[in-house]
Design a protein around this motif. Structure first.
Motif, PDB file in Angstrom:
ATOM      1  N   SER A   1      20.805  28.420  26.437  1.00 15.26           N
ATOM      2  CA  SER A   1      20.921  27.167  27.192  1.00 15.26           C
ATOM      3  C   SER A   1      22.235  26.504  26.803  1.00 15.26           C
ATOM      4  CB  SER A   1      19.750  26.229  26.873  1.00 15.26           C
ATOM      5  OG  SER A   1      18.531  26.801  27.271  1.00 15.26           O
TER       6      SER A   1
ATOM      7  N   ASP B   1      16.695  32.546  33.903  1.00 13.24           N
ATOM      8  CA  ASP B   1      17.155  31.170  33.763  1.00 13.24           C
ATOM      9  C   ASP B   1      17.366  30.811  32.291  1.00 13.24           C
ATOM     10  OD1 ASP B   1      17.956  28.701  34.544  1.00 13.24           O
ATOM     11  OD2 ASP B   1      16.042  28.078  35.399  1.00 13.24           O
ATOM     12  N   GLU B   2      18.030  29.684  32.066  1.00 17.35           N
ATOM     13  CA  GLU B   2      18.259  29.198  30.707  1.00 17.35           C
ATOM     14  C   GLU B   2      16.937  29.027  29.976  1.00 17.35           C
ATOM     15  OE1 GLU B   2      20.452  25.598  30.817  1.00 17.35           O
ATOM     16  OE2 GLU B   2      22.326  26.525  31.473  1.00 17.35           O
TER      17      GLU B   2
ATOM     18  N   ASP C   1      23.197  35.643  38.161  1.00 19.33           N
ATOM     19  CA  ASP C   1      22.687  35.269  39.493  1.00 19.33           C
ATOM     20  C   ASP C   1      21.459  34.357  39.425  1.00 19.33           C
ATOM     21  OD1 ASP C   1      20.415  36.861  39.014  1.00 19.33           O
ATOM     22  OD2 ASP C   1      21.136  38.533  40.209  1.00 19.33           O
ATOM     23  N   GLY C   2      21.074  33.976  38.205  1.00 19.98           N
ATOM     24  CA  GLY C   2      19.967  33.036  38.063  1.00 19.98           C
ATOM     25  C   GLY C   2      18.595  33.657  38.017  1.00 19.98           C
ATOM     26  N   SER C   3      18.501  34.984  38.123  1.00 20.14           N
ATOM     27  CA  SER C   3      17.187  35.634  38.028  1.00 20.14           C
ATOM     28  C   SER C   3      16.556  35.375  36.663  1.00 20.14           C
ATOM     29  CB  SER C   3      17.320  37.147  38.258  1.00 20.14           C
ATOM     30  OG  SER C   3      17.822  37.420  39.547  1.00 20.14           O
TER      31      SER C   3
ATOM     32  N   SER D   1      21.657  39.581  35.826  1.00 17.15           N
ATOM     33  CA  SER D   1      20.452  38.787  36.077  1.00 17.15           C
ATOM     34  C   SER D   1      20.621  37.350  35.584  1.00 17.15           C
ATOM     35  CB  SER D   1      19.240  39.431  35.390  1.00 17.15           C
ATOM     36  OG  SER D   1      18.987  40.719  35.926  1.00 17.15           O
TER      37      SER D   1
ATOM     38  N   ARG E   1      27.560  32.329  35.439  1.00 23.98           N
ATOM     39  CA  ARG E   1      26.420  31.781  36.190  1.00 23.98           C
ATOM     40  C   ARG E   1      26.755  30.405  36.774  1.00 23.98           C
ATOM     41  NH1 ARG E   1      22.365  30.423  31.036  1.00 23.98           N
ATOM     42  NH2 ARG E   1      24.006  30.728  29.494  1.00 23.98           N
ATOM     43  N   TYR E   2      27.603  29.640  36.055  1.00 20.13           N
ATOM     44  CA  TYR E   2      27.982  28.310  36.540  1.00 20.13           C
ATOM     45  C   TYR E   2      29.085  28.409  37.596  1.00 20.13           C
ATOM     46  CZ  TYR E   2      25.461  27.336  32.272  1.00 20.13           C
ATOM     47  OH  TYR E   2      24.498  27.320  31.292  1.00 20.13           O
TER      48      TYR E   2
ATOM     49  N   ARG F   1      29.306  30.734  39.772  1.00 21.08           N
ATOM     50  CA  ARG F   1      28.643  31.089  41.038  1.00 21.08           C
ATOM     51  C   ARG F   1      28.132  29.841  41.735  1.00 21.08           C
ATOM     52  NH1 ARG F   1      25.479  36.849  41.047  1.00 21.08           N
ATOM     53  NH2 ARG F   1      26.976  38.046  39.828  1.00 21.08           N
ATOM     54  N   VAL F   2      27.593  28.904  40.942  1.00 18.59           N
ATOM     55  CA  VAL F   2      27.136  27.643  41.515  1.00 18.59           C
ATOM     56  C   VAL F   2      28.316  26.886  42.107  1.00 18.59           C
ATOM     57  CG1 VAL F   2      26.113  25.392  40.996  1.00 18.59           C
ATOM     58  CG2 VAL F   2      25.168  27.451  39.942  1.00 18.59           C
TER      59      VAL F   2
END
Length: 224
Positions: free
Chosen positions: A81, A35-36, A31-33, A28, A166-167, A169-170
């Protein structure tokens, strides 16, 4: 009637409840579900899995050790973060560790290694599910380090990659990142086949730091 032992599952190897919860939260975050800075409420997760808070707490403490979660007074667990300078430093650590692992591995690579790496390259190139890209990326990279026989080093590298997932994936999604990664993976594999240790390590460092530079241009809220 004799028992068919082949059909009996090995419960000792089955993932524990905290393992399943850890994977769910980690995915989660990736995939950004989540967030920071977002809180992870233990009661909500426990209700979702219909368990007590104990395995949830265990999972969160393990994620804290991975650097993905941190505990704040009066807020509980929140998604870590990471500032842009910190992201760059993590990429730098990744480049140092992985290039060293590759140096140790190249002299012992076999045709079996090359075939496995090629298979991961092909799977990565043909995969359309974004959620699978970072895992296939890891499988390609890690298989190049296996011949070094340094499991602790590879485990440490995996932890660093988990912090960056997470980064990544971006980065892979934007600006033809996947196509660039595929091309460079194949170039790296070709260099490894030649046995040129230093050329392979230098190319890998450039590959990793190039991904970092690409990411910096595309992080949400960052200046292009």
């Amino acid at each position: 009637m004799p028992l068919n032992v082949d059909d009996i599952p090995n419960l000792g190897k089955a993932p524990s409840t905290s393992d399943l919860i850890l994977k769910f939260i980690r995915d989660s975050i990736a995939d950004g579900s989540l967030d920071e800075g977002e809180p992870i409420r233990q009661d909500d997760v426990a209700r979702l899995f219909n368990v007590s808070k104990i395995p949830v707490r265990e999972a969160l403490k393990r994620l804290e050790a991975e650097g993905l979660v941190e505990f704040h007074r009066n807020r509980g667990a929140v998604v870590t973060s990471v500032s842009e300078p910190e992201i760059v430093q993590i990429f730098e650590v990744r480049a140092i560790l992985e290039s060293n692992a590759l140096r140790l591995s190249v002299p012992f690579m076999t045709e079996k290694t090359f075939e496995k790496a090629q298979a991961y390259c092909d799977a990565f190139a043909g995969e359309t599910d974004v959620a699978r890209w970072s895992e296939l990326n890891w499988q390609f990279h890690s298989c190049l380090y296996e011949d070094a026989e340094r499991p602790y080093l590879v485990s440490t590298i995996r932890s660093v990659n988990d912090r960056l997932e997470r980064y990544l994936r971006v980065q892979l999604t934007l600006s033809h990142g996947k196509e660039t990664a595929d091309r460079e993976h194949r170039e790296l594999l070709a260099i490894c086949r030649t046995g040129n240790v230093e050329k392979a390590a230098a190319f890998l460092t450039d590959h990793i730091m190039g991904a970092c530079q690409s990411l910096q241009h595309h992080l949400p809220g960052r200046r292009a």
